[in-house]
Design an enzyme around this catalytic site. Structure first.
Site, PDB file in Angstrom:
ATOM      1  N   GLU A  31      16.879  34.434 -40.377  1.00  0.00           N
ATOM      2  CA  GLU A  31      16.733  35.548 -39.261  1.00  0.00           C
ATOM      3  C   GLU A  31      18.290  36.144 -38.484  1.00  0.00           C
ATOM      4  O   GLU A  31      18.970  35.033 -38.419  1.00  0.00           O
ATOM      5  CB  GLU A  31      15.671  35.001 -38.847  1.00  0.00           C
ATOM      6  N   LYS A 103       9.605  42.433 -37.650  1.00  0.00           N
ATOM      7  CA  LYS A 103       8.801  41.267 -37.482  1.00  0.00           C
ATOM      8  C   LYS A 103       7.560  41.366 -36.418  1.00  0.00           C
ATOM      9  O   LYS A 103       7.664  42.322 -35.433  1.00  0.00           O
ATOM     10  CB  LYS A 103       9.756  40.168 -36.927  1.00  0.00           C
ATOM     11  N   CYS A 138      10.427  33.633 -38.176  1.00  0.00           N
ATOM     12  CA  CYS A 138      10.743  32.657 -37.256  1.00  0.00           C
ATOM     13  C   CYS A 138       8.986  32.872 -36.564  1.00  0.00           C
ATOM     14  O   CYS A 138       8.604  32.063 -37.022  1.00  0.00           O
ATOM     15  CB  CYS A 138      11.937  33.561 -36.640  1.00  0.00           C
TER      16      CYS A 138
HETATM   17  O1  LIG Z   1       9.201  29.620 -31.799  1.00  0.00           O
HETATM   18  C1  LIG Z   1       9.517  29.113 -31.384  1.00  0.00           C
HETATM   19  O2  LIG Z   1       9.310  28.335 -31.004  1.00  0.00           O
HETATM   20  C2  LIG Z   1      11.062  30.271 -31.805  1.00  0.00           C
HETATM   21  C3  LIG Z   1      10.358  31.603 -32.308  1.00  0.00           C
HETATM   22  C4  LIG Z   1      12.313  32.033 -32.613  1.00  0.00           C
HETATM   23  O3  LIG Z   1      13.236  31.713 -31.263  1.00  0.00           O
HETATM   24  C5  LIG Z   1      12.255  33.242 -32.783  1.00  0.00           C
HETATM   25  O4  LIG Z   1      11.171  33.492 -33.333  1.00  0.00           O
HETATM   26  O5  LIG Z   1      13.197  33.645 -32.548  1.00  0.00           O
END
Ligand SMILES: O=C(O)CCC(=O)C(=O)O
Length: 260
Positions: A31, A103, A138
């Site tokens: 990402e 996203k 993510c």
């Molecule tokens: O859910 C998490 O602990 C991390 C999610 C995250 O860092 C993101 O989506 O950028």
């Protein structure tokens, strides 16, 4: 991620890593690697149009390597509204853009992505010739309903989930656990592609993993080093798992409704 490396140099390095994978069916990057997932202060200045510098570098790398490429995500600026999105790009082996995914679940509660970015609305699947891919990014990994929507997608549900991430080291255990959970509950492969190093001062979890539909880890990267992971996937394994242990058929979609 080396915080001192410029986005242009990252693009060059990532393109060269992709070219090294000629012969693969699918290559996946993490990402927001051009800017850094936690580099919120740079989102505005580093935002790109969809067909911007990352597109150009990745389109050429996919074509040169002749691979399907999930090029991770960029901060995309919508040309009409000016809104920024965390947008994944997937290329075909001829270098054409196959699809994009914005996203859906933005991370940060009332800070970071949650205030800087627009929210994607559409679950996206990709008709890779070997197996339909389902896209998530993510923080999406924490929302099983998105994965169910991808499994239920028409004309064919996802059989391989591709999850680029910039997941913080602090919650590395969640990353590994949730990636396996999504594989087990949906009886699908999970390609969990995270970042190592540091994003804007936030140490990253690393631990990318390739997980099979039974939840077994086929390959896993270490915590802190940039790594190229590879594994052979057998798309028939998805059907075999779903047929031999048919839990997906036992889903009750309308809770509270008595059996007919
Ligand atoms: O859910 C998490 O602990 C991390 C999610 C995250 O860092 C993101 O989506 O950028």
């Amino acid at each position: 991620m080396d915080p001192d490396e410029s986005p242009d140099s990252r693009r060059e390095r990532a393109a060269s890593l992709v070219r090294d994978q000629a012969g693969a069916d699918l290559v996946v990057l993490p990402e927001l690697w051009p800017v850094g997932a936690f580099a919120f202060d740079s989102f505005e200045t580093e935002a790109e149009p969809l067909r911007g510098p990352t597109y150009e570098a990745m389109h050429a790398a996919a074509r040169d390597a002749g691979v399907w490429l999930h090029a991770g995500s960029i901060v995309e600026r919508d040309p009409v509204s000016g809104t920024l999105y965390n947008t994944s790009l997937v290329f075909q082996p001829d270098g054409e853009l196959a699809t994009t995914y914005r996203k859906i679940h933005r991370f940060g509660f009332d800070r970071g992505e949650a205030v800087l970015l627009g929210r994607g609305t559409e679950p996206v699947t990709v008709p890779h010739p070997k197996a339909t891919l389902g896209l998530a990014t993510c923080y999406d990994l924490r929302f099983p309903e998105l994965f169910r929507a991808l499994v239920d997608a028409e004309p064919e549900g996802a059989r391989v989930f591709v999850v680029p991430a910039g997941w913080p080291a602090k919650r590395a255990a969640h990353w590994s656990l949730l990636a396996r959970a999504r594989a087990v509950e949906n009886q699908a492969y999970v390609l969990a592609c995270g970042t190592a190093g540091t994003h804007a001062g936030v140490p990253q979890a690393g631990r990318s993993a390739i997980i099979d539909p039974w939840g077994e880890i086929l390959a896993e990267a270490p915590d802190a080093e940039e790594t190229v992971l590879d594994a052979d996937l057998d798309p028939a394994q998805v059907d075999k798992t779903r047929e031999s242990f048919p839990v997906l058929k036992d889903r009750v979609r309308e809770l509270g409704v008595p059996e007919a």
